[in-house]
Design a protein around this motif. Structure first.
Motif, PDB file in Angstrom:
ATOM      1  N   PRO A  45       0.838  -1.211   0.000  1.00  0.00           N
ATOM      2  CA  PRO A  45       0.000   0.000   0.000  1.00  0.00           C
ATOM      3  C   PRO A  45       0.872   1.260   0.000  1.00  0.00           C
ATOM      4  O   PRO A  45       1.777   1.392   0.822  1.00  0.00           O
ATOM      5  N   GLY A  46       0.627   2.152  -0.961  1.00  0.00           N
ATOM      6  CA  GLY A  46       1.399   3.386  -1.069  1.00  0.00           C
ATOM      7  C   GLY A  46       2.823   3.185  -1.527  1.00  0.00           C
ATOM      8  O   GLY A  46       3.635   4.114  -1.474  1.00  0.00           O
ATOM      9  N   GLY A  47       3.153   1.976  -1.974  1.00  0.00           N
ATOM     10  CA  GLY A  47       4.542   1.695  -2.318  1.00  0.00           C
ATOM     11  C   GLY A  47       4.698   0.959  -3.628  1.00  0.00           C
ATOM     12  O   GLY A  47       4.016   1.258  -4.613  1.00  0.00           O
ATOM     13  N   LEU A  48       5.590  -0.019  -3.618  1.00  0.00           N
ATOM     14  CA  LEU A  48       5.949  -0.729  -4.831  1.00  0.00           C
ATOM     15  C   LEU A  48       4.882  -1.750  -5.216  1.00  0.00           C
ATOM     16  O   LEU A  48       4.336  -2.445  -4.360  1.00  0.00           O
ATOM     17  N   GLY A  49       4.594  -1.847  -6.506  1.00  0.00           N
ATOM     18  CA  GLY A  49       3.769  -2.911  -7.044  1.00  0.00           C
ATOM     19  C   GLY A  49       4.623  -3.812  -7.905  1.00  0.00           C
ATOM     20  O   GLY A  49       5.509  -3.330  -8.626  1.00  0.00           O
ATOM     21  N   ILE A  50       4.408  -5.111  -7.806  1.00  0.00           N
ATOM     22  CA  ILE A  50       5.139  -6.053  -8.661  1.00  0.00           C
ATOM     23  C   ILE A  50       4.128  -6.973  -9.336  1.00  0.00           C
ATOM     24  O   ILE A  50       3.306  -7.592  -8.662  1.00  0.00           O
ATOM     25  N   THR A  51       4.169  -7.025 -10.663  1.00  0.00           N
ATOM     26  CA  THR A  51       3.367  -7.975 -11.430  1.00  0.00           C
ATOM     27  C   THR A  51       4.320  -8.867 -12.191  1.00  0.00           C
ATOM     28  O   THR A  51       5.244  -8.376 -12.844  1.00  0.00           O
ATOM     29  N   VAL A  52       4.128 -10.178 -12.084  1.00  0.00           N
ATOM     30  CA  VAL A  52       4.964 -11.133 -12.811  1.00  0.00           C
ATOM     31  C   VAL A  52       4.057 -11.957 -13.707  1.00  0.00           C
ATOM     32  O   VAL A  52       3.130 -12.617 -13.223  1.00  0.00           O
ATOM     33  N   GLY A  53       4.296 -11.882 -15.013  1.00  0.00           N
ATOM     34  CA  GLY A  53       3.538 -12.676 -15.970  1.00  0.00           C
ATOM     35  C   GLY A  53       4.390 -13.835 -16.450  1.00  0.00           C
ATOM     36  O   GLY A  53       5.595 -13.673 -16.657  1.00  0.00           O
TER      37      GLY A  53
END
Lengths: 114, 114
Positions: free
Chosen positions: B58-66
Protein backbone atom coordinates in the motif's frame (compact mmCIF):
# COMPACT_ATOMS: atom_id res chain seq x y z
CA UNK A 1 3.77 7.95 -3.85
CA UNK A 2 6.81 6.26 -2.31
CA UNK A 3 9.69 7.76 -0.40
CA UNK A 4 12.49 5.53 -1.68
CA UNK A 5 13.86 7.10 -4.88
CA UNK A 6 15.70 3.83 -5.59
CA UNK A 7 12.49 1.82 -6.02
CA UNK A 8 12.02 0.00 -8.25
CA UNK A 9 15.64 -0.98 -8.95
CA UNK A 10 17.14 -1.45 -12.40
CA UNK A 11 17.07 -1.84 -15.29
CA UNK A 12 20.52 -3.43 -15.41
CA UNK A 13 22.61 -4.34 -18.45
CA UNK A 14 21.63 -7.84 -19.70
CA UNK A 15 22.45 -10.59 -19.25
CA UNK A 16 21.79 -10.90 -15.52
CA UNK A 17 19.77 -13.22 -13.31
CA UNK A 18 16.51 -12.80 -11.43
CA UNK A 19 15.20 -14.95 -8.61
CA UNK A 20 11.43 -14.43 -8.32
CA UNK A 21 10.19 -15.67 -4.94
CA UNK A 22 6.39 -15.62 -4.48
CA UNK A 23 4.99 -16.51 -1.06
CA UNK A 24 1.88 -16.99 1.01
CA UNK A 25 2.73 -16.89 4.69
CA UNK A 26 1.31 -18.78 7.67
CA UNK A 27 -0.09 -17.15 10.80
CA UNK A 28 3.14 -18.10 12.63
CA UNK A 29 5.48 -15.19 11.91
CA UNK A 30 7.55 -15.13 15.11
CA UNK A 31 11.15 -14.32 14.17
CA UNK A 32 10.34 -13.62 10.53
CA UNK A 33 11.02 -9.88 10.62
CA UNK A 34 14.43 -10.21 12.26
CA UNK A 35 15.52 -13.00 9.93
CA UNK A 36 14.29 -11.11 6.88
CA UNK A 37 16.26 -8.01 7.91
CA UNK A 38 19.36 -10.14 8.45
CA UNK A 39 18.98 -11.76 5.02
CA UNK A 40 18.68 -8.33 3.36
CA UNK A 41 21.92 -7.35 5.04
CA UNK A 42 23.67 -10.61 4.18
CA UNK A 43 22.75 -10.71 0.48
CA UNK A 44 24.36 -7.29 -0.03
CA UNK A 45 27.72 -8.92 0.77
CA UNK A 46 27.45 -11.36 -2.15
CA UNK A 47 29.72 -10.24 -5.02
CA UNK A 48 27.50 -9.75 -8.06
CA UNK A 49 24.37 -8.91 -6.08
CA UNK A 50 22.65 -6.06 -7.95
CA UNK A 51 19.56 -5.27 -5.90
CA UNK A 52 16.13 -6.38 -4.78
CA UNK A 53 12.46 -5.43 -5.10
CA UNK A 54 9.77 -6.44 -2.64
CA UNK A 55 6.01 -5.96 -2.55
CA UNK A 56 3.53 -7.34 -0.06
CA UNK A 57 -0.23 -7.33 -0.40
CA UNK A 58 -1.57 -7.12 3.19
CA UNK A 59 -2.86 -10.57 4.14
CA UNK A 60 -2.00 -11.86 0.69
CA UNK A 61 0.78 -12.56 -1.74
CA UNK A 62 4.35 -11.40 -1.17
CA UNK A 63 6.80 -11.11 -4.07
CA UNK A 64 10.55 -10.67 -3.65
CA UNK A 65 12.74 -10.33 -6.73
CA UNK A 66 16.51 -10.53 -6.32
CA UNK A 67 18.84 -9.42 -9.15
CA UNK A 68 22.32 -10.95 -9.63
CA UNK A 69 25.06 -10.36 -12.20
CA UNK A 70 25.50 -14.05 -13.02
CA UNK A 71 24.64 -17.63 -12.06
CA UNK A 72 27.68 -17.84 -9.80
CA UNK A 73 26.51 -14.92 -7.65
CA UNK A 74 23.09 -16.50 -7.32
CA UNK A 75 24.61 -19.90 -6.45
CA UNK A 76 26.71 -18.30 -3.74
CA UNK A 77 23.60 -16.75 -2.21
CA UNK A 78 21.55 -19.92 -2.53
CA UNK A 79 24.15 -22.01 -0.71
CA UNK A 80 25.11 -19.49 1.98
CA UNK A 81 24.94 -21.38 5.30
CA UNK A 82 22.98 -18.75 7.19
CA UNK A 83 20.59 -18.34 4.26
CA UNK A 84 20.03 -22.12 4.10
CA UNK A 85 19.15 -22.17 7.79
CA UNK A 86 16.64 -19.37 7.16
CA UNK A 87 15.18 -21.33 4.23
CA UNK A 88 14.67 -24.38 6.46
CA UNK A 89 13.00 -22.28 9.15
CA UNK A 90 10.80 -20.68 6.48
CA UNK A 91 9.50 -24.07 5.37
CA UNK A 92 9.01 -25.20 8.98
CA UNK A 93 7.24 -22.09 10.23
CA UNK A 94 6.66 -19.08 8.01
CA UNK A 95 5.49 -20.21 4.57
CA UNK A 96 2.22 -21.84 3.66
CA UNK A 97 3.22 -22.00 -0.02
CA UNK A 98 5.91 -20.57 -2.21
CA UNK A 99 7.29 -20.72 -5.74
CA UNK A 100 10.81 -19.79 -6.84
CA UNK A 101 11.58 -19.01 -10.49
CA UNK A 102 15.24 -18.53 -11.47
CA UNK A 103 15.69 -16.87 -14.85
CA UNK A 104 18.24 -15.21 -17.10
CA UNK A 105 17.27 -11.70 -18.16
CA UNK A 106 17.44 -11.08 -21.90
CA UNK A 107 15.93 -7.60 -22.07
CA UNK A 108 15.06 -4.82 -19.66
CA UNK A 109 13.64 -1.34 -19.91
CA UNK A 110 12.91 1.44 -17.47
CA UNK A 111 10.70 4.51 -17.36
CA UNK A 112 10.90 7.60 -15.20
CA UNK A 113 8.28 10.34 -15.50
CA UNK A 114 9.85 13.34 -17.27
CA UNK B 1 -3.72 -16.47 5.08
CA UNK B 2 -5.04 -15.89 1.57
CA UNK B 3 -8.25 -17.13 0.06
CA UNK B 4 -7.02 -17.89 -3.45
CA UNK B 5 -5.68 -21.46 -3.45
CA UNK B 6 -4.04 -20.76 -6.83
CA UNK B 7 -1.65 -18.16 -5.39
CA UNK B 8 1.22 -18.12 -5.99
CA UNK B 9 1.09 -19.75 -9.43
CA UNK B 10 3.61 -22.28 -10.71
CA UNK B 11 6.15 -23.72 -10.74
CA UNK B 12 5.94 -24.53 -14.46
CA UNK B 13 8.17 -26.82 -16.49
CA UNK B 14 11.25 -24.89 -17.73
CA UNK B 15 12.01 -23.34 -20.06
CA UNK B 16 9.39 -20.58 -19.93
CA UNK B 17 9.45 -16.80 -19.81
CA UNK B 18 8.76 -14.30 -17.05
CA UNK B 19 8.01 -10.61 -17.44
CA UNK B 20 8.74 -8.87 -14.13
CA UNK B 21 7.06 -5.45 -14.05
CA UNK B 22 7.88 -3.28 -11.01
CA UNK B 23 6.05 0.02 -10.60
CA UNK B 24 5.62 3.12 -8.51
CA UNK B 25 2.35 4.84 -9.35
CA UNK B 26 1.38 8.49 -9.50
CA UNK B 27 -1.49 10.07 -7.58
CA UNK B 28 -3.51 10.12 -10.85
CA UNK B 29 -5.19 6.70 -10.95
CA UNK B 30 -8.42 7.53 -12.75
CA UNK B 31 -9.27 4.63 -15.09
CA UNK B 32 -6.42 2.44 -13.81
CA UNK B 33 -8.60 -0.19 -12.14
CA UNK B 34 -10.83 -0.71 -15.17
CA UNK B 35 -7.90 -0.92 -17.58
CA UNK B 36 -6.04 -3.30 -15.29
CA UNK B 37 -9.06 -5.61 -15.08
CA UNK B 38 -9.42 -5.53 -18.88
CA UNK B 39 -5.72 -6.39 -19.34
CA UNK B 40 -6.04 -9.35 -16.94
CA UNK B 41 -8.94 -10.60 -19.06
CA UNK B 42 -7.13 -9.97 -22.35
CA UNK B 43 -3.83 -11.65 -21.47
CA UNK B 44 -5.67 -14.90 -20.70
CA UNK B 45 -6.56 -15.10 -24.38
CA UNK B 46 -2.90 -15.18 -25.47
CA UNK B 47 -1.91 -18.75 -26.47
CA UNK B 48 0.99 -19.76 -24.21
CA UNK B 49 -0.01 -17.51 -21.32
CA UNK B 50 0.60 -19.52 -18.15
CA UNK B 51 -0.44 -17.25 -15.30
CA UNK B 52 0.31 -14.14 -13.27
CA UNK B 53 1.26 -13.08 -9.76
CA UNK B 54 0.68 -9.62 -8.34
CA UNK B 55 1.57 -7.97 -5.04
CA UNK B 56 1.08 -4.37 -4.01
CA UNK B 57 2.55 -2.68 -0.97
CA UNK B 58 0.00 0.00 0.00
CA UNK B 59 1.40 3.39 -1.07
CA UNK B 60 4.54 1.70 -2.32
CA UNK B 61 5.95 -0.73 -4.83
CA UNK B 62 3.77 -2.91 -7.04
CA UNK B 63 5.14 -6.05 -8.66
CA UNK B 64 3.37 -7.97 -11.43
CA UNK B 65 4.96 -11.13 -12.81
CA UNK B 66 3.54 -12.68 -15.97
CA UNK B 67 4.48 -16.21 -17.04
CA UNK B 68 4.53 -17.31 -20.70
CA UNK B 69 5.41 -20.59 -22.40
CA UNK B 70 7.79 -19.01 -24.91
CA UNK B 71 9.11 -15.76 -26.39
CA UNK B 72 6.43 -15.83 -29.10
CA UNK B 73 3.60 -15.78 -26.54
CA UNK B 74 5.24 -12.85 -24.76
CA UNK B 75 5.77 -10.99 -28.05
CA UNK B 76 2.12 -11.44 -28.93
CA UNK B 77 1.11 -9.92 -25.61
CA UNK B 78 3.63 -7.09 -25.84
CA UNK B 79 2.40 -6.01 -29.26
CA UNK B 80 -1.34 -6.47 -28.68
CA UNK B 81 -3.00 -3.23 -29.87
CA UNK B 82 -5.21 -2.74 -26.82
CA UNK B 83 -2.30 -3.53 -24.51
CA UNK B 84 -0.09 -1.00 -26.30
CA UNK B 85 -2.73 1.68 -25.84
CA UNK B 86 -2.83 0.83 -22.11
CA UNK B 87 0.99 1.04 -21.95
CA UNK B 88 0.90 4.53 -23.48
CA UNK B 89 -1.77 5.67 -21.05
CA UNK B 90 0.26 4.19 -18.17
CA UNK B 91 3.28 6.31 -19.09
CA UNK B 92 1.12 9.39 -19.58
CA UNK B 93 -0.90 9.10 -16.37
CA UNK B 94 -0.45 6.20 -13.99
CA UNK B 95 3.25 5.45 -13.52
CA UNK B 96 5.86 7.57 -11.81
CA UNK B 97 8.56 4.98 -12.52
CA UNK B 98 8.73 1.39 -13.70
CA UNK B 99 11.18 -1.30 -14.70
CA UNK B 100 10.47 -4.32 -16.91
CA UNK B 101 12.74 -7.38 -16.85
CA UNK B 102 12.10 -10.10 -19.45
CA UNK B 103 13.82 -13.39 -18.62
CA UNK B 104 13.97 -17.06 -19.56
CA UNK B 105 13.37 -19.38 -16.62
CA UNK B 106 16.00 -22.08 -16.19
CA UNK B 107 14.86 -23.58 -12.90
CA UNK B 108 11.80 -23.44 -10.68
CA UNK B 109 10.69 -25.04 -7.45
CA UNK B 110 7.58 -24.97 -5.33
CA UNK B 111 6.65 -25.69 -1.74
CA UNK B 112 3.29 -26.43 -0.16
CA UNK B 113 3.00 -27.00 3.57
CA UNK B 114 2.37 -30.71 4.19
Amino acid sequence: MIDDPQAPVGPFEPPYYVAVFTTVRTSEQSGYGETNARMEELVKQVPGYLGMDHAQTPGGLGITVGYFRDAEALAQWRTDAEHRAAQRRGRAEWYERYTLHVAKVERSTGFTRP
